[in-house]
Scaffold this active site. Structure first.
Site, mmCIF file in Angstrom:
data_model
loop_
_atom_site.group_PDB
_atom_site.id
_atom_site.type_symbol
_atom_site.label_atom_id
_atom_site.label_comp_id
_atom_site.label_asym_id
_atom_site.label_seq_id
_atom_site.Cartn_x
_atom_site.Cartn_y
_atom_site.Cartn_z
ATOM 1 N N ASN A 9 0.863 -1.192 0.000
ATOM 2 C CA ASN A 9 0.000 0.000 0.000
ATOM 3 C C ASN A 9 0.897 1.239 0.000
ATOM 4 O O ASN A 9 1.535 1.544 1.007
ATOM 5 C CB ASN A 9 -0.877 -0.054 1.260
ATOM 6 C CG ASN A 9 -1.608 1.247 1.520
ATOM 7 O OD1 ASN A 9 -1.748 2.094 0.635
ATOM 8 N ND2 ASN A 9 -2.096 1.415 2.746
ATOM 9 N N LYS A 11 0.071 4.325 -0.163
ATOM 10 C CA LYS A 11 -0.526 5.516 0.475
ATOM 11 C C LYS A 11 -0.331 6.752 -0.430
ATOM 12 O O LYS A 11 -0.327 6.615 -1.645
ATOM 13 C CB LYS A 11 0.063 5.725 1.875
ATOM 14 C CG LYS A 11 -0.028 4.447 2.709
ATOM 15 C CD LYS A 11 0.209 4.678 4.172
ATOM 16 C CE LYS A 11 0.094 3.338 4.896
ATOM 17 N NZ LYS A 11 0.089 3.449 6.337
ATOM 18 N N HIS A 95 -9.447 1.317 5.349
ATOM 19 C CA HIS A 95 -8.135 1.474 5.986
ATOM 20 C C HIS A 95 -8.294 2.394 7.203
ATOM 21 O O HIS A 95 -9.089 3.340 7.162
ATOM 22 C CB HIS A 95 -7.134 2.051 4.987
ATOM 23 C CG HIS A 95 -5.735 2.023 5.507
ATOM 24 N ND1 HIS A 95 -5.262 2.951 6.399
ATOM 25 C CD2 HIS A 95 -4.719 1.149 5.294
ATOM 26 C CE1 HIS A 95 -4.010 2.651 6.706
ATOM 27 N NE2 HIS A 95 -3.654 1.565 6.046
ATOM 28 N N GLU A 97 -6.671 4.774 8.236
ATOM 29 C CA GLU A 97 -6.490 6.205 7.941
ATOM 30 C C GLU A 97 -7.764 6.789 7.342
ATOM 31 O O GLU A 97 -8.092 7.955 7.564
ATOM 32 C CB GLU A 97 -5.274 6.387 7.017
ATOM 33 C CG GLU A 97 -3.980 6.162 7.798
ATOM 34 C CD GLU A 97 -2.819 5.593 6.991
ATOM 35 O OE1 GLU A 97 -2.852 5.667 5.753
ATOM 36 O OE2 GLU A 97 -1.879 5.060 7.617
ATOM 37 N N GLU A 167 -5.226 -4.923 10.907
ATOM 38 C CA GLU A 167 -4.146 -3.949 11.096
ATOM 39 C C GLU A 167 -4.373 -3.211 12.414
ATOM 40 O O GLU A 167 -5.168 -2.262 12.458
ATOM 41 C CB GLU A 167 -4.144 -2.929 9.955
ATOM 42 C CG GLU A 167 -3.949 -3.533 8.583
ATOM 43 C CD GLU A 167 -3.425 -2.503 7.593
ATOM 44 O OE1 GLU A 167 -2.334 -2.706 7.059
ATOM 45 O OE2 GLU A 167 -4.094 -1.471 7.380
ATOM 46 N N GLY A 173 2.742 2.261 10.804
ATOM 47 C CA GLY A 173 3.680 3.368 10.623
ATOM 48 C C GLY A 173 4.450 3.730 11.879
ATOM 49 O O GLY A 173 5.128 4.745 11.928
ATOM 50 N N SER A 213 3.600 -2.105 10.280
ATOM 51 C CA SER A 213 5.064 -2.177 10.416
ATOM 52 C C SER A 213 5.641 -3.528 9.991
ATOM 53 O O SER A 213 6.584 -4.027 10.607
ATOM 54 C CB SER A 213 5.490 -1.815 11.841
ATOM 55 O OG SER A 213 5.127 -0.472 12.123
HETATM 56 P P1 PGA Z 1 2.961 0.330 7.634
HETATM 57 O O1 PGA Z 1 1.467 0.522 7.041
HETATM 58 O O2 PGA Z 1 3.481 -0.966 7.055
HETATM 59 O O3 PGA Z 1 3.720 1.522 7.167
HETATM 60 O O4 PGA Z 1 2.816 0.241 9.109
HETATM 61 C C1 PGA Z 1 0.586 -0.548 6.903
HETATM 62 C C2 PGA Z 1 -0.730 -0.057 6.321
HETATM 63 O O5 PGA Z 1 -1.152 1.037 6.672
HETATM 64 O O6 PGA Z 1 -1.362 -0.745 5.503
#
Ligand code: PGA
Length: 249
Positions: A9, A11, A95, A97, A167, A173, A213
């Site tokens: 992903n 983003k 997601h 976010e 997640e 992140g 992560s």
């Molecule tokens: P990250 O993001 O691997 O940077 O923690 C995962 C995601 O948001 O799908």
């Protein structure tokens, strides 16, 4: 019997030029990886330049969001029909976010899941709890209600097109990944819930990705867990070398 998926992903990262370069670097690195499905999920603006590069490759294309209508007066939105037209095989829905910063409701996500499936796109449906929810012992309540509300009214046939992604928000992140054992417990809970909502057969076939992560250094331990069927990778998917190492877990 469940074929794993490793999805990157991206983003809100990468211009069209950067996206093309990343895919051109990635494809030779992963060309012999036949043990899992692979996908990249660029921002909308890069989909049409990346799509032709992925044709005839072992890497699928995904988008990060979609509206639930086919078309209409929804300024700034992208419809699932438009994504299907570009050759998207996947779309992330819900997601954290999107849930946190854009206030996407369970009801919307439910409509988006149905719409994506209708247009032949497999939704990667994201669920996961906040740190304060986990610390307050609310993991099962929160994730359980996200799953039930998201899947409300979906038939078993519709559900069979959905990929789930657990997640934990506190791991996204932050560099703070869930331990493989914690992730396994969460995945087992979700699979049990699917068996209650549908059947054991469907639960056993459901693909449940872990995200938060994920790095080349921790993917092996995660993939060794019986209920972890792949990964949704954010930061570590932006670099072709690091993503290819995760693909080859
Ligand atoms: P990250 O993001 O691997 O940077 O923690 C995962 C995601 O948001 O799908």
């Amino acid at each position: 019997m469940r074929r794993p998926l490793i999805a990157g992903n991206w983003k809100m990262y990468k211009t069209t030029t950067e996206a093309v370069v990343t895919v051109q670097q990635l494809l030779p690195l992963i060309k012999n990886a036949a043990h899992c499905d692979i996908a990249v999920i660029p921002p909308f603006t890069a989909l049409s330049v990346v799509a032709p590069l992925l044709r005839d490759s072992n890497c699928g294309l995904g988008a990060q969001n979609c509206h639930y209508e086919k078309e209409g007066a929804f300024t700034g939105e992208i419809s699932p029909a438009m994504l299907a037209d570009l050759g998207c095989r996947y779309v992330t829905i819900g997601h954290s976010e999107r849930r946190q910063y854009f206030k996407e409701s369970d009801e919307w996500l439910n409509k988006k899941l149905k719409a994506a499936i209708h247009y032949g796109i497999s939704p990667i449906f994201c669920i996961g709890e906040l740190l304060e929810q986990r610390e307050a012992g609310q993991f099962q309540t929160v994730v359980g209600s996200q799953v039930r509300a998201g899947l409300a009214g979906l038939t078993g046939e519709e559900f069979s097109h959905i990929i789930l992604a657990y997640e934990p928000v506190w791991a996204i992140g932050t560099g703070r990944t869930a331990t493989p054992e914690m992730a396994q417990q969460a995945h087992q809970f979700v699979r049990n819930l699917i068996s209650q909502l549908y059947s054991w057969d469907q639960a056993n076939r459901a693909i449940i990705l872990y995200g938060g992560s994920v790095k080349p250094e921790n993917i092996t331990g995660l993939m060794a867990q019986p209920d972890i069927d792949g990964a949704l990778v954010g930061g570590a998917s932006l670099d072709a070398q690091s993503f290819s190492r995760i693909v080859k877990y």
